[in-house]
Design a protein around this motif. Structure first.
Motif, short mmCIF file in Angstrom:
data_model
loop_
_atom_site.label_atom_id
_atom_site.label_comp_id
_atom_site.label_asym_id
_atom_site.label_seq_id
_atom_site.Cartn_x
_atom_site.Cartn_y
_atom_site.Cartn_z
N ILE A 66 -0.86 -3.63 3.54
CA ILE A 66 0.06 -4.16 4.55
C ILE A 66 1.49 -3.86 4.09
CG2 ILE A 66 0.81 -6.19 5.82
CD1 ILE A 66 -2.15 -5.41 6.25
N ALA A 67 2.30 -3.34 4.97
CA ALA A 67 3.68 -3.00 4.63
C ALA A 67 4.38 -4.17 3.96
CB ALA A 67 4.43 -2.58 5.90
N ASP A 68 5.03 -3.90 2.85
CA ASP A 68 5.69 -4.95 2.07
C ASP A 68 7.14 -5.08 2.53
OD1 ASP A 68 6.53 -6.81 0.26
OD2 ASP A 68 6.12 -5.61 -1.53
N VAL A 69 7.36 -5.83 3.58
CA VAL A 69 8.70 -5.99 4.14
C VAL A 69 9.60 -6.77 3.19
CG1 VAL A 69 10.01 -6.92 6.09
CG2 VAL A 69 7.81 -5.80 6.48
N ALA A 70 9.01 -7.68 2.42
CA ALA A 70 9.81 -8.47 1.48
C ALA A 70 10.44 -7.60 0.39
CB ALA A 70 8.96 -9.57 0.84
N ALA A 71 9.94 -6.38 0.22
CA ALA A 71 10.55 -5.46 -0.74
C ALA A 71 11.92 -4.99 -0.27
CB ALA A 71 9.63 -4.26 -0.95
N PHE A 72 12.21 -5.18 1.00
CA PHE A 72 13.46 -4.67 1.57
C PHE A 72 14.39 -5.76 2.09
CE2 PHE A 72 10.11 -1.52 2.15
CZ PHE A 72 10.70 -0.35 1.68
N ARG A 129 4.63 4.18 -0.60
CA ARG A 129 5.26 3.01 -0.02
C ARG A 129 4.85 1.73 -0.76
NH1 ARG A 129 8.18 6.20 2.00
NH2 ARG A 129 8.49 6.65 4.23
N PRO A 130 5.76 0.75 -0.84
CA PRO A 130 5.36 -0.56 -1.37
C PRO A 130 4.50 -1.29 -0.35
CG PRO A 130 7.63 -0.64 -0.61
CD PRO A 130 7.20 0.79 -0.49
N ALA A 131 3.49 -2.00 -0.83
CA ALA A 131 2.57 -2.67 0.09
C ALA A 131 1.96 -3.89 -0.58
CB ALA A 131 1.46 -1.72 0.54
N LEU A 132 1.42 -4.77 0.24
CA LEU A 132 0.54 -5.83 -0.23
C LEU A 132 -0.87 -5.31 -0.04
CD1 LEU A 132 3.24 -7.34 0.22
CD2 LEU A 132 1.91 -9.29 1.04
N LEU A 133 -1.57 -5.06 -1.13
CA LEU A 133 -2.88 -4.43 -1.07
C LEU A 133 -3.97 -5.48 -1.22
CD1 LEU A 133 -4.50 -1.82 -0.82
CD2 LEU A 133 -4.39 -1.61 -3.31
N TRP A 134 -4.72 -5.69 -0.12
CA TRP A 134 -5.85 -6.60 -0.13
C TRP A 134 -7.10 -5.86 -0.60
CZ3 TRP A 134 -5.85 -11.80 1.23
CH2 TRP A 134 -4.67 -12.28 1.80
N ALA A 159 2.84 5.24 18.00
CA ALA A 159 3.33 4.12 17.21
C ALA A 159 4.09 4.62 15.98
CB ALA A 159 2.17 3.23 16.78
N PRO A 160 5.35 4.21 15.82
CA PRO A 160 6.12 4.65 14.65
C PRO A 160 6.09 3.66 13.49
CG PRO A 160 7.60 3.70 16.26
CD PRO A 160 6.21 3.52 16.81
N ASP A 161 5.82 2.38 13.80
CA ASP A 161 5.86 1.33 12.78
C ASP A 161 4.42 1.02 12.35
OD1 ASP A 161 5.34 0.44 15.32
OD2 ASP A 161 6.67 -1.30 15.23
N LEU A 162 4.00 1.61 11.26
CA LEU A 162 2.61 1.51 10.81
C LEU A 162 2.51 0.40 9.77
CD1 LEU A 162 1.75 5.32 10.52
CD2 LEU A 162 1.76 3.83 12.54
N ASP A 163 2.02 -0.76 10.19
CA ASP A 163 1.92 -1.93 9.31
C ASP A 163 0.76 -1.85 8.34
OD1 ASP A 163 3.85 -4.15 10.38
OD2 ASP A 163 2.93 -3.34 12.17
N GLN A 164 -0.36 -1.23 8.76
CA GLN A 164 -1.60 -1.33 7.99
C GLN A 164 -2.19 0.05 7.69
OE1 GLN A 164 -2.33 -2.26 11.49
NE2 GLN A 164 -1.40 -4.28 11.52
N ARG A 217 0.73 -6.90 -5.08
CA ARG A 217 1.69 -5.86 -4.74
C ARG A 217 1.25 -4.55 -5.37
NH1 ARG A 217 5.78 -9.90 -3.85
NH2 ARG A 217 6.72 -9.27 -1.87
N ALA A 218 1.52 -3.46 -4.66
CA ALA A 218 1.12 -2.15 -5.17
C ALA A 218 1.91 -1.06 -4.47
CB ALA A 218 -0.37 -1.93 -4.94
N LEU A 219 1.95 0.09 -5.09
CA LEU A 219 2.41 1.30 -4.43
C LEU A 219 1.20 1.99 -3.84
CD1 LEU A 219 5.03 2.84 -6.89
CD2 LEU A 219 5.46 1.76 -4.68
N VAL A 220 1.28 2.36 -2.57
CA VAL A 220 0.15 3.01 -1.91
C VAL A 220 0.64 4.31 -1.27
CG1 VAL A 220 -0.97 0.80 -1.48
CG2 VAL A 220 0.48 1.81 0.29
N ARG A 221 -0.34 5.14 -0.89
CA ARG A 221 -0.02 6.41 -0.25
C ARG A 221 -1.13 6.74 0.74
NH1 ARG A 221 3.60 10.38 -1.65
NH2 ARG A 221 3.13 12.52 -0.98
#
Length: 519
Positions: free
Chosen positions: A97-103, A148-153, A74-79, A170-174
């Motif tokens: 969760i990947a923050d698609v709205a950032a792009f 990466r930008p993300a929505l962090l629950w 899997a190349p598209d890692l959402d979570q 919203r958060a930056l995660v790694r």
């Protein structure tokens, strides 16, 4: 025909490639992204900018230890998740969760293309992604050791796994580790998993118990995969398909080859999901349930709903269970019976495939102004639920995430979200219909390609379905290879649930159908 996910590594010989190409044309499947879409994507991946300005201030969560767990290819890692014990007891789930709205700029070219595609499509010879790979497989994907930008629950649970509190920001995660299902299962089983991964089993089992209490349903349906068998000595290599599944390894492959072409032979096999896949799914379900509650409290949202199965459908399933020799006492709930089944058992696997019929009819329900729809429940989840954890592969999740962010902040959703909300159910329904057709037809095409050249051969199988108005027509579930197809042409009614010798009468990828007749 099979109601299952098909995993395979790539394209096959010319007839199979031609059939897949014809399917793409017939379904008007999107091709390559336009130059305008690619150009906009290249711009936004260099400078992601989520809708709310100042989003980075005080939102650096790169110190949170997160890991992803997905199929190895899997190349598209959402979570990405981080699991820990709370000091006062219970657990803390942090789920990025990947923050698609950032792009994606609302109303832009990329946004319009996403609304045209709706969701990622999966073909045996490749994916048709929702977003260009430079975004979905790189800039927005939660790859290890990348910020990466993300929505962090952040979801706190008590000692029984029940939700205590939840928020998202919203958060930056790694992410620090990229795991696959088989490797994670081995570590957990061996007792060598780090605590965060080991807690996935602990929390997953608690959430599964709560699911049983709610009356929820999780189908452990075997996935269909195509396995290449080594060429026999003296055979001639060719360009026919094979390769191993794109899904997670670890399942049973099945028996002897199911087809032969140009010296390379194949088998179609069922792979039963690993326990860790169920535990991982529980984290996603938990987040979708929490998100639905946030929406309902705020009064605006989009729910994933599923009506309860009609009595007639349950009654028909009971008849199938009896025919297949599956014990289903009348006082035992449907969901409890499913949990007692072993997907490695051929009869049980056949029944699990039939059970998916009760999960049809799911859709999306929009509500605003505090007017909560009734019913607001997803029957399989047995609770309000929404899709919000796969924004790289599904359009609606981007909007659900924004609604939840606004709900936590005590604000109205952005105008671009509200403007699109009413149209999303119809868009998602059309996208889901196309995706389901792709899956169903690809299974038919690949099965036909694998069995091509074996017309007239005899196979063993079980009759798992019989047409009520014409009992000489039904569905047969082969033991080897793992194929499910239509059976017709006999003079007598088919013996539902019984073992039957069948003859292959048709297998042509151009026709995209496999047919059997009683032997």
């Amino acid at each position: 025909m099979p109601r299952c996910h098909l995993h395979t590594a790539g394209a096959a010989d010319a007839p199979l490639r031609a059939a897949l190409g014809e399917l793409r044309t017939a379904l008007d499947v999107p091709g390559a992204f336009s130059a305008a879409v690619r150009a906009e994507t290249e711009r936004v991946v260099r400078a992601p900018r989520p809708p709310d300005d100042g989003w980075l201030a005080g939102h650096d969560a790169t110190a949170v230890e997160l890991f992803t767990i997905d199929p190895p290819a899997a190349p598209d890692l959402d979570q990405a998740m981080g699991l820990a014990r709370r000091a006062g007891g219970g657990y803390r789930v942090q789920y990025a969760i990947a923050d698609v709205a950032a792009f994606v700029t609302p109303g832009g070219t990329l946004d319009a293309e996403a609304h045209r595609r709706v969701q990622t499509l999966y073909f045996p010879d490749g994916r048709v992604p929702l977003y260009p790979a430079v975004l979905s497989e790189d800039a927005a994907s939660l790859l290890p050791d990348r910020t990466r930008p993300a929505l962090l629950w952040r979801i706190d649970l008590d000692a029984e796994g029940r939700t205590v509190s939840a928020e998202v920001r919203r958060a930056l995660v790694r992410s620090t580790a990229r795991l696959d299902y088989a490797g994670a299962q081995r570590e957990i089983d061996a007792g060598t998993a780090p605590e965060s991964l080991a807690l996935l089993k602990e929390i997953g089992l608690l959430r599964e118990r709560l699911e049983r209490e709610r009356g929820g349903i999780s189908l452990s349906v075997p996935e269909q995969e195509i396995v290449e068998c080594p060429p026999q000595p003296g055979s001639v290599s060719g360009d026919a398909p094979g390769g191993r599944s794109g899904g997670a390894p670890g399942g049973r492959s099945g028996g002897a080859p199911g087809g032969r072409s140009r010296g390379v032979s194949y088998t179609v096999a069922y792979r039963a999901p690993l326990p860790v896949e169920g535990w991982n799914a529980q984290i996603s379900l938990l987040t979708g349930m929490v998100a639905a509650q946030l929406m309902m409290t705020a009064g605006t949202g989009i729910l994933r709903t599923l009506p309860s199965a009609p009595d007639g459908a349950v009654g028909r399933l009971r008849r199938s269970a009896k025919a297949l020799g599956i014990d289903w006492p009348h006082h035992v709930a449907y969901a409890e019976t499913l949990r007692s089944l072993d997907p490695h058992n051929a009869r049980h696997a056949a029944f699990l495939q039939e059970c998916t019929a009760l999960l049809r009819g799911a859709g999306y329900t929009v509500f605003t102004g505090g007017r909560i729809p009734q019913p607001a429940v997803h029957a399989a989840v047995a609770a309000p639920y929404t899709h919000c954890t796969a924004p790289l592969r599904r359009l609606v999740d981007r909007y659900a995430g924004e609604i939840c962010l606004s709900a936590v902040a005590g604000q109205d959703p952005p105008e671009w979200v509200l403007a699109a909300l009413d149209g999303l159910p119809k868009e998602m329904a059309a996208g889901a219909e196309r995706a389901n057709t792709v899956e169903r037809e690809c299974v038919d095409i690949v099965e036909a390609a694998l069995l091509r050249g074996r017309v007239g051969e005899i196979f063993d199988g079980y009759v798992i379905d019989v047409r009520e108005r014409d009992p000489a027509v039904g569905t047969v579930h082969l033991e080897d290879p793992a194929v499910i197809a239509r059976i017709e042409g006999g003079a007598a009614p088919l013996p539902l649930g019984e073992r039957l010798r069948v003859r292959l009468t048709q297998a042509d990828p151009g026709l995209a159908k496999v047919r059997f007749a009683p032997a």
